[in-house]
Write a protein that holds these residues in place. Structure first.
Motif: not given
Ligand SMILES: [Zn+2]
Ligand SMILES: [Zn+2]
Length: 216
Positions: A8, A10, A41, A63, A157, A159
């Motif tokens: 996961h 981004h 996303h 996602e 997750d 970023h």
């Molecule tokens: Zn995410």
């Protein structure tokens, strides 16, 4: 073969991420990962482009902002649109040849699925390094996973580059996207990882503010 994969992450193709393709690969290697899933996303053109341009293992993902929370599709071959019901989203992921992950099922500050998780999902993201409160979410997700009997995975997750690799899924497969996805589907995987330190998250927020301010 046991592979360490952050499922996961981004990139700058998500408007809320700072991670350039170069940083993705740099930190992925530096953290000792065998690969990462790029899960921007509601788009996967970036993931496909990055996968083509590197020999580092990239699992193209997305996602998806479903009506009832975020859902990850891994190895999909076409775009799954946002704002569909959970069931429709799962159907579309399946039709696109991918597998579905219920990501950050229980956490604050993210669009969580909460009561919408069912055995129709291929996997549940038991560890999400950005989840808050972290320990509570992991415990809760473990419970849901054992109740439903579905595969358990983990992802950072991330970023921001330094957030990559705080969690990884150990997958028992050959180093090939199709094989990895198959292994997750049959549950030959396990979640590992910890929370991203608050100082790192804070730095990310400052950098995002600075970047967004510079854009205006
Ligand atoms: Zn995410
Ligand atoms: Zn999310």
């Amino acid at each position: 073969m046991q592979l360490r994969i952050d499922l996961h992450v981004h990139t700058v193709y998500s408007s809320d991420s700072l991670i350039t393709p170069k940083e993705l690969i740099f930190y992925g290697r530096q953290r000792g990962l065998d690969g990462v899933a790029v899960t921007d996303h509601d788009r996967f053109d970036g993931a496909l482009k990055i996968a083509k341009e590197t020999d580092f293992l990239i699992i193209p993902g997305i996602e998806i902002s479903s009506l009832n929370g975020h859902i990850i599709g891994l190895n999909v071959n076409e775009l799954v649109p946002p704002k569909l019901s959970v069931d429709e989203t799962l159907d579309r992921i399946k039709d696109a040849g991918g597998i579905s992950v219920a990501c950050h099922p229980i956490t604050f500050f993210k669009k969580s699925l909460k009561g919408h998780i069912s055995p129709r999902f291929n996997a549940i993201e038991v560890i999400n390094s950005s989840a808050f409160p972290f320990n509570y979410s992991v415990r809760h997700n473990e419970e849901i996973a054992s109740q439903l009997g579905i595969a358990r995975v983990a992802g950072s997750d991330a970023h921001y580059g330094p957030e990559i690799g705080y969690a990884h899924t150990l997958v028992d497969a050959e180093s090939e996207v199709e094989e990895i996805v198959k292994a997750i589907r049959r549950g030959s995987c396990s979640p590992h990882g910890k929370a991203i330190p608050l100082t790192t998250r804070f730095k990310k927020q400052l950098l995002l503010l600075k970047r967004n301010f510079g854009r205006k």
